[in-house]
Design a protein around this motif. Structure first.
Motif, PDB file in Angstrom:
ATOM      1  N   PRO A 140       0.810  -1.224   0.000  1.00  0.00           N
ATOM      2  CA  PRO A 140       0.000   0.000   0.000  1.00  0.00           C
ATOM      3  C   PRO A 140       0.845   1.277   0.000  1.00  0.00           C
ATOM      4  N   ASP A 141       1.999   1.263   0.668  1.00  0.00           N
ATOM      5  CA  ASP A 141       2.811   2.479   0.683  1.00  0.00           C
ATOM      6  C   ASP A 141       3.436   2.760  -0.679  1.00  0.00           C
ATOM      7  N   VAL A 142       3.614   1.748  -1.517  1.00  0.00           N
ATOM      8  CA  VAL A 142       4.086   1.977  -2.889  1.00  0.00           C
ATOM      9  C   VAL A 142       2.986   2.680  -3.684  1.00  0.00           C
ATOM     10  N   VAL A 143       1.739   2.266  -3.483  1.00  0.00           N
ATOM     11  CA  VAL A 143       0.619   2.937  -4.160  1.00  0.00           C
ATOM     12  C   VAL A 143       0.561   4.396  -3.714  1.00  0.00           C
ATOM     13  N   ARG A 144       0.672   4.649  -2.407  1.00  0.00           N
ATOM     14  CA  ARG A 144       0.666   6.023  -1.898  1.00  0.00           C
ATOM     15  C   ARG A 144       1.766   6.858  -2.553  1.00  0.00           C
ATOM     16  N   ALA A 145       2.981   6.320  -2.568  1.00  0.00           N
ATOM     17  CA  ALA A 145       4.118   7.050  -3.133  1.00  0.00           C
ATOM     18  C   ALA A 145       3.906   7.324  -4.618  1.00  0.00           C
ATOM     19  N   ALA A 146       3.350   6.377  -5.346  1.00  0.00           N
ATOM     20  CA  ALA A 146       3.098   6.567  -6.774  1.00  0.00           C
ATOM     21  C   ALA A 146       2.050   7.655  -7.002  1.00  0.00           C
ATOM     22  N   VAL A 147       1.006   7.679  -6.180  1.00  0.00           N
ATOM     23  CA  VAL A 147      -0.026   8.712  -6.304  1.00  0.00           C
ATOM     24  C   VAL A 147       0.555  10.082  -5.975  1.00  0.00           C
ATOM     25  N   ASP A 162      -5.476   6.530   1.765  1.00  0.00           N
ATOM     26  CA  ASP A 162      -5.804   5.180   2.228  1.00  0.00           C
ATOM     27  C   ASP A 162      -5.844   4.244   1.028  1.00  0.00           C
ATOM     28  N   VAL A 163      -5.268   3.069   1.182  1.00  0.00           N
ATOM     29  CA  VAL A 163      -5.222   2.082   0.101  1.00  0.00           C
ATOM     30  C   VAL A 163      -5.812   0.777   0.638  1.00  0.00           C
ATOM     31  N   PRO A 164      -7.076   0.500   0.342  1.00  0.00           N
ATOM     32  CA  PRO A 164      -7.694  -0.737   0.825  1.00  0.00           C
ATOM     33  C   PRO A 164      -7.074  -1.977   0.174  1.00  0.00           C
ATOM     34  N   PRO A 165      -7.159  -3.116   0.841  1.00  0.00           N
ATOM     35  CA  PRO A 165      -6.650  -4.365   0.260  1.00  0.00           C
ATOM     36  C   PRO A 165      -7.391  -4.734  -1.021  1.00  0.00           C
ATOM     37  N   LEU A 166      -6.679  -5.397  -1.897  1.00  0.00           N
ATOM     38  CA  LEU A 166      -7.231  -5.914  -3.160  1.00  0.00           C
ATOM     39  C   LEU A 166      -7.958  -4.849  -3.966  1.00  0.00           C
ATOM     40  N   THR A 167      -7.320  -3.702  -4.114  1.00  0.00           N
ATOM     41  CA  THR A 167      -7.845  -2.665  -5.004  1.00  0.00           C
ATOM     42  C   THR A 167      -6.817  -2.369  -6.076  1.00  0.00           C
ATOM     43  N   ALA A 168      -7.304  -1.881  -7.194  1.00  0.00           N
ATOM     44  CA  ALA A 168      -6.434  -1.530  -8.314  1.00  0.00           C
ATOM     45  C   ALA A 168      -6.424  -0.016  -8.482  1.00  0.00           C
ATOM     46  N   THR A 169      -5.244   0.548  -8.583  1.00  0.00           N
ATOM     47  CA  THR A 169      -5.068   1.959  -8.879  1.00  0.00           C
ATOM     48  C   THR A 169      -4.384   2.016 -10.236  1.00  0.00           C
ATOM     49  N   GLU A 170      -5.060   2.645 -11.195  1.00  0.00           N
ATOM     50  CA  GLU A 170      -4.590   2.609 -12.578  1.00  0.00           C
ATOM     51  C   GLU A 170      -3.987   3.948 -12.981  1.00  0.00           C
ATOM     52  N   PHE A 171      -2.795   3.876 -13.563  1.00  0.00           N
ATOM     53  CA  PHE A 171      -2.077   5.044 -14.069  1.00  0.00           C
ATOM     54  C   PHE A 171      -2.016   4.940 -15.584  1.00  0.00           C
ATOM     55  N   SER A 172      -2.306   6.030 -16.247  1.00  0.00           N
ATOM     56  CA  SER A 172      -2.058   6.087 -17.687  1.00  0.00           C
ATOM     57  C   SER A 172      -1.168   7.295 -17.926  1.00  0.00           C
ATOM     58  N   GLY A 173      -0.113   7.074 -18.675  1.00  0.00           N
ATOM     59  CA  GLY A 173       0.861   8.137 -18.834  1.00  0.00           C
ATOM     60  C   GLY A 173       1.201   8.402 -20.282  1.00  0.00           C
ATOM     61  N   ARG A 174       1.309   9.686 -20.586  1.00  0.00           N
ATOM     62  CA  ARG A 174       1.845  10.120 -21.867  1.00  0.00           C
ATOM     63  C   ARG A 174       2.137  11.603 -21.764  1.00  0.00           C
ATOM     64  N   ALA A 175       2.950  12.060 -22.637  1.00  0.00           N
ATOM     65  CA  ALA A 175       3.341  13.472 -22.673  1.00  0.00           C
ATOM     66  C   ALA A 175       3.929  13.931 -21.338  1.00  0.00           C
ATOM     67  N   GLY A 176       4.668  13.033 -20.670  1.00  0.00           N
ATOM     68  CA  GLY A 176       5.358  13.410 -19.446  1.00  0.00           C
ATOM     69  C   GLY A 176       4.500  13.565 -18.212  1.00  0.00           C
ATOM     70  N   ARG A 181      -6.807   6.527 -12.011  1.00  0.00           N
ATOM     71  CA  ARG A 181      -8.116   5.977 -11.665  1.00  0.00           C
ATOM     72  C   ARG A 181      -7.883   5.227 -10.367  1.00  0.00           C
ATOM     73  N   LEU A 182      -8.456   5.715  -9.278  1.00  0.00           N
ATOM     74  CA  LEU A 182      -8.096   5.254  -7.936  1.00  0.00           C
ATOM     75  C   LEU A 182      -8.982   4.155  -7.380  1.00  0.00           C
ATOM     76  N   GLY A 183      -8.364   3.213  -6.678  1.00  0.00           N
ATOM     77  CA  GLY A 183      -9.007   2.291  -5.762  1.00  0.00           C
ATOM     78  C   GLY A 183     -10.149   1.451  -6.262  1.00  0.00           C
ATOM     79  N   ARG A 184     -10.089   0.959  -7.479  1.00  0.00           N
ATOM     80  CA  ARG A 184     -11.150   0.089  -7.976  1.00  0.00           C
ATOM     81  C   ARG A 184     -11.026  -1.275  -7.304  1.00  0.00           C
ATOM     82  N   PRO A 185     -12.091  -1.734  -6.591  1.00  0.00           N
ATOM     83  CA  PRO A 185     -12.017  -3.068  -5.983  1.00  0.00           C
ATOM     84  C   PRO A 185     -11.915  -4.137  -7.070  1.00  0.00           C
TER      85      PRO A 185
END
Length: 195
Positions: A140-147, A162-176, A181-185
């Motif tokens: 969870p602390d890796v998710v926090r740091a990434a956000v 807060d990062v609940p167990p078994l959730t997906a946090t999605e990053f999409s990156g382009r143009a630097g 999209r946070l915390g999808r169970p």
């Protein structure tokens, strides 16, 4: 090119349930069952796993065969490892106060929040140079740091996420830059499928 990174938080174990600094323990029975019941994940070009037992076991229960990586390792809490936050707060109240308010502080002899955020930012930004989606089962602390990094937040914001167990946090990156999209169970297998 748009790059996608999905960070999945691990299922429960004794440390998470007891607000204990991770002691390397395995998933508990409920955690194993919930991870095994989680639904399908998007296809990925690569799967990365934090080296902790709970992340490796969560990945296995999700059917993911990932490569361990040092970049998304959880925060090193030094001599506080295995102790609860309450225990440490009673024994070292000033140290805990500094640690929670000053991201450069590391009174436990491990890693500061600021250093962990920098390490995770370097790892996340390195994924921009890769093709395809990355799935990563991380602490969870890796998710926090990434956000914190993706949104350009000050490091003091780390403890406000807060990062609940078994959730997906999605990053999409382009143009630097990164979008979130946070915390999808993770959905339970068979839910909504009529079976």
């Amino acid at each position: 090119m748009t790059n996608r990174v999905v960070l999945i938080s691990p299922a429960m174990n004794r440390s998470l349930r007891q607000a204990r600094f991770d002691d390397g323990g395995p998933l508990d029975e409920d955690g194993r069952e919930r991870a095994a019941a989680a639904g399908s994940l998007p296809s990925a070009a690569r799967v990365v796993v934090s080296p902790s037992a709970r992340c490796r076991q969560t990945a296995g229960a999700l059917g993911l065969d990932g490569v361990e990586a040092a970049g998304p390792t959880g925060l090193d809490v030094g001599r506080w490892r295995g102790r609860t936050l309450d225990e440490v707060a009673v024994a070292e109240p000033e140290a805990v106060g500094r640690w929670l308010t000053d991201p450069s502080s590391a009174p436990h002899g491990g890693e500061s929040v600021r250093d962990a955020c920098a390490r995770v930012a370097h790892w996340l930004d390195g994924l921009r140079e890769t093709d395809g989606r990355t799935l990563a089962v991380v602490e969870p602390d890796v998710v926090r740091a990434a956000v914190v990094h993706a949104l350009g937040l000050p490091a003091v914001g780390f403890w406000r996420l807060d990062v609940p167990p078994l959730t997906a946090t999605e990053f999409s990156g382009r143009a630097g830059r990164w979008n979130l999209r946070l915390g999808r169970p993770l959905e339970v297998r068979g839910a909504g499928s009529g079976s």
